[in-house]
Motif scaffolding. Structure first.
Motif, PDB file in Angstrom:
ATOM      1  N   ILE A 641      -7.488   1.622  -6.314  1.00 15.76           N
ATOM      2  CA  ILE A 641      -6.876   2.712  -5.538  1.00 15.76           C
ATOM      3  C   ILE A 641      -6.194   2.163  -4.293  1.00 15.76           C
ATOM      4  O   ILE A 641      -5.034   2.511  -3.992  1.00 15.76           O
ATOM      5  CB  ILE A 641      -7.946   3.761  -5.168  1.00 15.76           C
ATOM      6  CG1 ILE A 641      -8.362   4.543  -6.426  1.00 15.76           C
ATOM      7  CG2 ILE A 641      -7.426   4.711  -4.089  1.00 15.76           C
ATOM      8  CD1 ILE A 641      -9.597   5.408  -6.237  1.00 15.76           C
ATOM      9  N   LYS A 642      -6.888   1.291  -3.557  1.00 16.48           N
ATOM     10  CA  LYS A 642      -6.304   0.737  -2.327  1.00 16.48           C
ATOM     11  C   LYS A 642      -5.041  -0.065  -2.627  1.00 16.48           C
ATOM     12  O   LYS A 642      -4.026   0.038  -1.916  1.00 16.48           O
ATOM     13  CB  LYS A 642      -7.319  -0.157  -1.612  1.00 16.48           C
ATOM     14  CG  LYS A 642      -6.836  -0.668  -0.255  1.00 16.48           C
ATOM     15  CD  LYS A 642      -7.894  -1.495   0.442  1.00 16.48           C
ATOM     16  CE  LYS A 642      -7.426  -1.888   1.843  1.00 16.48           C
ATOM     17  NZ  LYS A 642      -6.135  -2.524   1.915  1.00 16.48           N
ATOM     18  N   LEU A 643      -5.091  -0.846  -3.699  1.00 13.57           N
ATOM     19  CA  LEU A 643      -3.932  -1.665  -4.071  1.00 13.57           C
ATOM     20  C   LEU A 643      -2.711  -0.787  -4.358  1.00 13.57           C
ATOM     21  O   LEU A 643      -1.594  -1.085  -3.903  1.00 13.57           O
ATOM     22  CB  LEU A 643      -4.274  -2.510  -5.303  1.00 13.57           C
ATOM     23  CG  LEU A 643      -3.226  -3.533  -5.756  1.00 13.57           C
ATOM     24  CD1 LEU A 643      -3.179  -4.703  -4.774  1.00 13.57           C
ATOM     25  CD2 LEU A 643      -3.544  -4.055  -7.151  1.00 13.57           C
ATOM     26  N   LYS A 644      -2.903   0.281  -5.110  1.00 11.09           N
ATOM     27  CA  LYS A 644      -1.783   1.134  -5.491  1.00 11.09           C
ATOM     28  C   LYS A 644      -1.289   1.990  -4.322  1.00 11.09           C
ATOM     29  O   LYS A 644      -0.080   2.206  -4.170  1.00 11.09           O
ATOM     30  CB  LYS A 644      -2.190   2.033  -6.669  1.00 11.09           C
ATOM     31  CG  LYS A 644      -2.418   1.274  -7.966  1.00 11.09           C
ATOM     32  CD  LYS A 644      -1.150   0.568  -8.415  1.00 11.09           C
ATOM     33  CE  LYS A 644      -1.353  -0.154  -9.732  1.00 11.09           C
ATOM     34  NZ  LYS A 644      -0.118  -0.839 -10.179  1.00 11.09           N
ATOM     35  N   VAL A 645      -2.205   2.489  -3.513  1.00  8.92           N
ATOM     36  CA  VAL A 645      -1.780   3.274  -2.346  1.00  8.92           C
ATOM     37  C   VAL A 645      -0.999   2.383  -1.382  1.00  8.92           C
ATOM     38  O   VAL A 645       0.036   2.794  -0.830  1.00  8.92           O
ATOM     39  CB  VAL A 645      -2.994   3.924  -1.642  1.00  8.92           C
ATOM     40  CG1 VAL A 645      -2.556   4.586  -0.334  1.00  8.92           C
ATOM     41  CG2 VAL A 645      -3.660   4.947  -2.560  1.00  8.92           C
ATOM     42  N   ASP A 646      -1.458   1.144  -1.183  1.00 10.57           N
ATOM     43  CA  ASP A 646      -0.715   0.202  -0.334  1.00 10.57           C
ATOM     44  C   ASP A 646       0.680  -0.055  -0.897  1.00 10.57           C
ATOM     45  O   ASP A 646       1.646  -0.238  -0.157  1.00 10.57           O
ATOM     46  CB  ASP A 646      -1.470  -1.125  -0.230  1.00 10.57           C
ATOM     47  CG  ASP A 646      -2.674  -1.043   0.700  1.00 10.57           C
ATOM     48  OD1 ASP A 646      -2.727  -0.096   1.503  1.00 10.57           O
ATOM     49  OD2 ASP A 646      -3.560  -1.922   0.608  1.00 10.57           O
ATOM     50  N   LEU A 647       0.777  -0.081  -2.243  1.00 10.09           N
ATOM     51  CA  LEU A 647       2.062  -0.349  -2.883  1.00 10.09           C
ATOM     52  C   LEU A 647       3.034   0.811  -2.657  1.00 10.09           C
ATOM     53  O   LEU A 647       4.213   0.598  -2.328  1.00 10.09           O
ATOM     54  CB  LEU A 647       1.854  -0.570  -4.391  1.00 10.09           C
ATOM     55  CG  LEU A 647       3.116  -0.724  -5.244  1.00 10.09           C
ATOM     56  CD1 LEU A 647       3.858  -2.006  -4.869  1.00 10.09           C
ATOM     57  CD2 LEU A 647       2.765  -0.734  -6.736  1.00 10.09           C
ATOM     58  N   TYR A 648       2.544   2.036  -2.836  1.00  9.55           N
ATOM     59  CA  TYR A 648       3.439   3.196  -2.774  1.00  9.55           C
ATOM     60  C   TYR A 648       3.615   3.761  -1.355  1.00  9.55           C
ATOM     61  O   TYR A 648       4.569   4.493  -1.101  1.00  9.55           O
ATOM     62  CB  TYR A 648       2.922   4.309  -3.699  1.00  9.55           C
ATOM     63  CG  TYR A 648       2.949   3.925  -5.165  1.00  9.55           C
ATOM     64  CD1 TYR A 648       4.142   3.577  -5.794  1.00  9.55           C
ATOM     65  CD2 TYR A 648       1.777   3.893  -5.923  1.00  9.55           C
ATOM     66  CE1 TYR A 648       4.173   3.213  -7.119  1.00  9.55           C
ATOM     67  CE2 TYR A 648       1.797   3.535  -7.262  1.00  9.55           C
ATOM     68  CZ  TYR A 648       3.003   3.192  -7.857  1.00  9.55           C
ATOM     69  OH  TYR A 648       3.029   2.830  -9.177  1.00  9.55           O
ATOM     70  N   CYS A 649       2.691   3.435  -0.467  1.00 15.09           N
ATOM     71  CA  CYS A 649       2.744   4.005   0.888  1.00 15.09           C
ATOM     72  C   CYS A 649       3.004   2.909   1.916  1.00 15.09           C
ATOM     73  O   CYS A 649       2.107   2.502   2.667  1.00 15.09           O
ATOM     74  CB  CYS A 649       1.447   4.749   1.209  1.00 15.09           C
ATOM     75  SG  CYS A 649       1.077   6.077   0.055  1.00 15.09           S
ATOM     76  N   GLN A 650       4.189   2.371   1.907  1.00 18.55           N
ATOM     77  CA  GLN A 650       4.547   1.345   2.880  1.00 18.55           C
ATOM     78  C   GLN A 650       5.921   1.668   3.461  1.00 18.55           C
ATOM     79  O   GLN A 650       6.751   2.297   2.811  1.00 18.55           O
ATOM     80  CB  GLN A 650       4.540  -0.041   2.233  1.00 18.55           C
ATOM     81  CG  GLN A 650       5.387  -0.165   0.974  1.00 18.55           C
ATOM     82  CD  GLN A 650       5.274  -1.543   0.348  1.00 18.55           C
ATOM     83  OE1 GLN A 650       5.223  -2.530   1.073  1.00 18.55           O
ATOM     84  NE2 GLN A 650       5.237  -1.604  -0.977  1.00 18.55           N
ATOM     85  N   GLY A 651       6.131   1.239   4.701  1.00 22.17           N
ATOM     86  CA  GLY A 651       7.398   1.533   5.363  1.00 22.17           C
ATOM     87  C   GLY A 651       7.496   2.993   5.756  1.00 22.17           C
ATOM     88  O   GLY A 651       6.494   3.708   5.897  1.00 22.17           O
ATOM     89  N   ASN A 652       8.703   3.466   5.919  1.00 22.33           N
ATOM     90  CA  ASN A 652       8.924   4.846   6.358  1.00 22.33           C
ATOM     91  C   ASN A 652       9.087   5.827   5.210  1.00 22.33           C
ATOM     92  O   ASN A 652       8.810   7.019   5.348  1.00 22.33           O
ATOM     93  CB  ASN A 652      10.162   4.912   7.267  1.00 22.33           C
ATOM     94  CG  ASN A 652       9.960   4.102   8.542  1.00 22.33           C
ATOM     95  OD1 ASN A 652       8.855   4.105   9.086  1.00 22.33           O
ATOM     96  ND2 ASN A 652      11.000   3.409   9.003  1.00 22.33           N
ATOM     97  N   ASN A 653       9.577   5.326   4.080  1.00 18.78           N
ATOM     98  CA  ASN A 653       9.823   6.209   2.927  1.00 18.78           C
ATOM     99  C   ASN A 653       8.762   5.962   1.855  1.00 18.78           C
ATOM    100  O   ASN A 653       8.884   5.037   1.051  1.00 18.78           O
ATOM    101  CB  ASN A 653      11.222   5.963   2.359  1.00 18.78           C
ATOM    102  CG  ASN A 653      12.307   6.292   3.360  1.00 18.78           C
ATOM    103  OD1 ASN A 653      12.261   7.345   4.004  1.00 18.78           O
ATOM    104  ND2 ASN A 653      13.272   5.390   3.492  1.00 18.78           N
ATOM    105  N   TRP A 654       7.707   6.791   1.868  1.00 17.91           N
ATOM    106  CA  TRP A 654       6.641   6.621   0.897  1.00 17.91           C
ATOM    107  C   TRP A 654       7.074   7.151  -0.471  1.00 17.91           C
ATOM    108  O   TRP A 654       7.745   8.174  -0.567  1.00 17.91           O
ATOM    109  CB  TRP A 654       5.385   7.362   1.357  1.00 17.91           C
ATOM    110  CG  TRP A 654       4.708   6.680   2.528  1.00 17.91           C
ATOM    111  CD1 TRP A 654       5.181   5.648   3.256  1.00 17.91           C
ATOM    112  CD2 TRP A 654       3.440   7.035   3.084  1.00 17.91           C
ATOM    113  NE1 TRP A 654       4.305   5.299   4.246  1.00 17.91           N
ATOM    114  CE2 TRP A 654       3.202   6.141   4.164  1.00 17.91           C
ATOM    115  CE3 TRP A 654       2.482   8.011   2.809  1.00 17.91           C
ATOM    116  CZ2 TRP A 654       2.060   6.197   4.943  1.00 17.91           C
ATOM    117  CZ3 TRP A 654       1.327   8.060   3.566  1.00 17.91           C
ATOM    118  CH2 TRP A 654       1.117   7.159   4.626  1.00 17.91           C
TER     119      TRP A 654
END
Length: 800
Positions: A641-654
């Motif tokens: 879960i952490k790996l995927k959330v970090d992947l999709y929720c980075q920068g300004n445009n999640w």
């Protein structure tokens, strides 16, 4: 190691061995005086002494003396002092070089008995099932008489029977079956399905064949992958349509490649712009395999075509070049086997996809103690030590060798040689001496057989096509007047007993019709004659058109051939140092190439070894664990879960679309359906929607999804009331994810290894590149395993 150093080293070790031999012999009278029951009770007494802290070396003299006496009473054979010496070498985890006919099978009874007393298992390993069954039947009774259990492992028995065989104190098996059982044990989903126990002590008979010659080919367990049968057939038709100037064939390496004219024909045949272009990779691969099948692989030499077991069709079987036997169940990789099936117009079977693999080197190095025997090891002493940490120690013969090894008779052409071979067979047969005619291929054995048939001379043929009659043919091969034509099947481990009056006639005459690629295999053939002090003769008839000299001989040798033909001396024996040196040099070149190939094989497998060992170790922990896997699974869900959330929720445009796809596809969480809201309310205390998630911080999203995953985990547990069902369900989920990803990793590494050699042209070290990529791919695989376990657990449907 230099020859002088090897001899001096052996002499020093022999003196130490002789002292131990005398200690063994000092107990001879004592054990001879015991009744049968008292002698059998020795086994119990030895086991008790080991349990009290004594070592195998402490009890060796007495244990050897006890089993030696048992050999005499049960088998009617009493090991000689030199055989005791060989047994001591084997117990020390070294390699005993004992000349052919010196009774290696009897020698091994002593270290086998001694090590079996520990109860950890002893494996007696032979090169084929004929020898394994023979040794089990001949030597097994003495161990059973001494109250030890003995099992026979083979490819013909069920897993339950294999498990019983491995549970015995002593197990007879072939090297291939041991290796495949090890790989299969690491693919099961239940401990009950595993057949092997720990790898404790092994004695490898014909060690140079198993540990050196066969070590060039890895052990591979393959699943089925769909074959493109039409493309195999089209490629085969194309290969058969080529003229000689359309391809180049390198005789030494047996490689085939298209010339420019052949490439043009390929483009036309398959409707391509460029057969070597990036868009034509598939067609190029099929053409390569078709070229190998048609112009490099020889029927009745590299393989045979035989009826299937049901007799309804035919199949292609590989012939082991070292033993002359069919390699049951083994298939060429990379589509070559299918290409040969297309060539021979037999049913094309599905392609193989590697599911598990290892090398003999890395398998045998897992034994706590490894030892071996052979008649031909000194030339490979350094490789044995470097690879297996075994010292080669030469054991003297019990009686002086009486066999005469006559010089080679060399002819310019093959037809001249075969004429001389026929004359020699007739000449020896006229004296009623038995003669064994050794050939290197099925084709050659049948050719000589046809020549004898034309003369109405009775004989027997032993090759890969009629191995069912092996025992019967060998039993008659030493009888007066017998003529036996055989491939390498009659070489290693074959004991040809002389019939009445044969000794007076001069013993068995061994006639080699062609030198093998290895001098060791030549010597194994010679060793069928003159065993245990018997008289005998060996001689090789050779031609300058033999495969060895065509592929590896020098141009000077071929010039000599042409000069002899031009002079009309084709049928005259050649007396030329150039030719004799050429034969020796050719064998050295082959053996050098084979050594490099083995070294290369194990270097690349060493890269995978640590990964394979770690994976199998963790896999076995899962197999043997009977409790709840919560402490293993929930942290894994959290990491995914952490790996995927970090992947999709980075920068300004999640990337919320990607995040919700992950939640639905991997976790099974669909926030748009009210059916799931009960789960979310139970886990969080409130309903969970996409809008609510979009209002959270990254850490809040991670924490929320982990809470729901914990609740879903508990929900699965509640659905399975029986604890055994819970554990089994969790094991299946974990192991299936591990196995699928490991297979994919193997396939990727196989493809990468085939391409990595090209990086050498860019001044990169292919092995280093392979190591670096292996580490990256392994790390990626571990991540994929975690995600697959998470997906499979969360999305599995549990039904009654």
């Amino acid at each position: 190691m230099k020859l002088r150093n090897l001899i001096e080293n052996n002499q020093f070790k022999r003196k130490k061995l002789e002292k131990i031999v005398k200690r063994v012999e000092s107990y001879q009278k004592y054990y001879a005086s015991l009744s049968d029951d008292k002698l059998k009770d020795s086994t119990i007494l030895f086991k008790k002494r080991l349990q009290k802290g004594e070592t195998l070396n402490d009890i060796l003299p007495e244990a050897f003396a006890a089993i030696r006496e048992a050999d005499k009473r049960v088998l009617g054979l009493f090991p000689y002092p030199v055989q005791i010496m060989g047994g001591i070498v084997l117990n020390a985890g070294n390699l005993a070089e004992m000349k052919t006919g010196e009774g290696k099978t009897l020698t091994e009874t002593m270290p086998v008995y001694l090590n079996a007393l520990e109860g950890k298992g002893v494996h007696v390993i032979t090169v084929n099932e004929y020898l394994s069954e023979r040794d089990y039947e001949e030597m097994g009774p003495v161990f059973k008489w001494m109250n030890l259990t003995v099992g026979l492992n083979s490819s013909k028995i069920f897993p339950s029977e294999k498990k019983k065989a491995y549970a015995c104190d002593i197990t007879y098996s072939t090297n291939t079956e041991l290796g495949f059982d090890y790989l299969r044990d690491n693919m099961v989903i239940s401990v009950d399905q595993q057949v092997q126990r720990g790898l404790n002590y092994a004695i490898v008979d014909e060690a140079d064949s198993i540990l050196i010659d066969e070590a060039r080919m890895p052990l591979i367990i393959a699943g089925k992958d769909k074959s493109q049968r039409n493309l195999y057939k089209r490629a085969d038709e194309f290969a058969k349509s080529l003229d000689e100037d359309d391809y180049d064939y390198d005789k030494e390496t047996k490689t085939v490649a298209l010339t420019p004219s052949g490439a043009d024909k390929a483009n036309t045949w398959f409707g391509l712009k460029n057969i070597f272009g990036s868009e034509s990779f598939t067609e190029a691969h099929f053409v390569d395999e078709a070229l190998k099948a048609n112009y490099s692989m020889k029927r009745d030499q590299d393989y045979v075509v035989q009826p299937t077991k049901d007799g309804h069709s035919k199949e292609v079987d590989i012939v082991d070049q070292n033993t002359g036997r069919v390699m049951a169940g083994r298939r060429y990789s990379d589509g070559l086997h299918q290409a040969i099936e297309a060539k021979e117009n037999v049913p094309i079977k599905d392609a193989d996809k590697t599911e598990a693999d290892t090398t003999y080197q890395n398998y045998f190095r897992m034994y706590s103690k490894l030892s071996g025997m052979t008649g031909t090891a000194a030339s490979d002493a350094q490789e044995f030590y470097d690879t297996y940490h075994m010292q080669v120690i030469s054991i003297p013969t019990n009686k002086p060798v009486q066999r005469q090894d006559l010089p080679d008779i060399v002819f310019a052409t093959k037809r001249a040689k075969l004429k001389a071979v026929l004359d020699k067979i007739i000449d020896v047969h006229s004296t009623e001496r038995p003669i064994l005619v050794g050939t290197i291929s099925v084709e050659s054995s049948e050719e000589i057989s046809e020549m004898l048939d034309e003369r109405d001379i009775p004989h027997e043929v032993l090759n890969a096509k009629n191995n069912g009659r092996e025992a019967e043919i060998i039993a008659q091969a030493g009888q007066q007047g017998a003529i036996t034509i055989a491939t390498n099947m009659a070489g290693r481990g074959t004991d040809i007993k002389l019939g009445p009056h044969v000794r007076e006639l001069g013993g068995l005459f061994v006639l080699g019709t062609e030198h093998h690629e290895s001098q060791r295999i030549d010597n194994q053939l010679r060793g069928r004659s003159g065993r245990q002090g018997d008289p005998g003769t060996s001689q090789f008839y050779v031609s300058l058109e033999d495969d060895l000299l065509i592929r590896y001989g020098t141009e000077r040798v071929q010039k000599v051939k042409q000069q002899l033909i031009d002079r009309g001396d084709e049928y005259e024996p050649i007396e030329s140092l150039i030719v004799r040196r050429g034969i020796v040099e050719a064998q050295k070149r082959v053996e050098g190439n084979a050594y490099d190939e083995r070294k290369n094989t194990v270097r690349y497998d060493d890269v995978m070894k640590d990964e394979r060992d770690a994976l199998y170790r963790d896999r076995n922990k899962v197999l043997n664990y009977d409790g709840d896997f919560a402490d293993y699974l929930i942290p894994m869900f959290a990491r995914t879960i952490k790996l995927k959330v970090d992947l999709y929720c980075q920068g300004n445009n999640w990337n919320y679309d990607g995040l919700f796809r992950f939640c639905k596809g991997t976790l099974g969480f669909d926030f748009g359906k009210t059916a799931n809201q009960d789960l979310y309310v139970k886990a969080l205390g409130y309903e969970l929607t996409e809008e609510r998630i979009e209002s959270m911080t990254k850490d809040e999203i991670i924490e929320t999804l982990i809470k729901v995953a914990r609740e879903e985990y508990q929900h699965r547990i509640d659905e399975l009331v029986n604890p055994e069902d819970i554990s089994f369900f969790q094991k299946v989920v974990i192991l299936r994810a591990v196995d699928v990803n490991w297979r994919e990793n193997i396939a990727t590494m196989e493809q990468f290894r085939q391409s990595v050699t090209l990086r050498g042209y860019g001044q990169y070290n292919p092995l280093v590149e392979y190591q670096n990529s292996s580490f990256d791919l392994y790390s990626e695989m571990l991540t994929n395993i975690q995600e697959d376990i998470t997906r499979n657990y969360m999305r599995a449907s549990i039904v009654d």
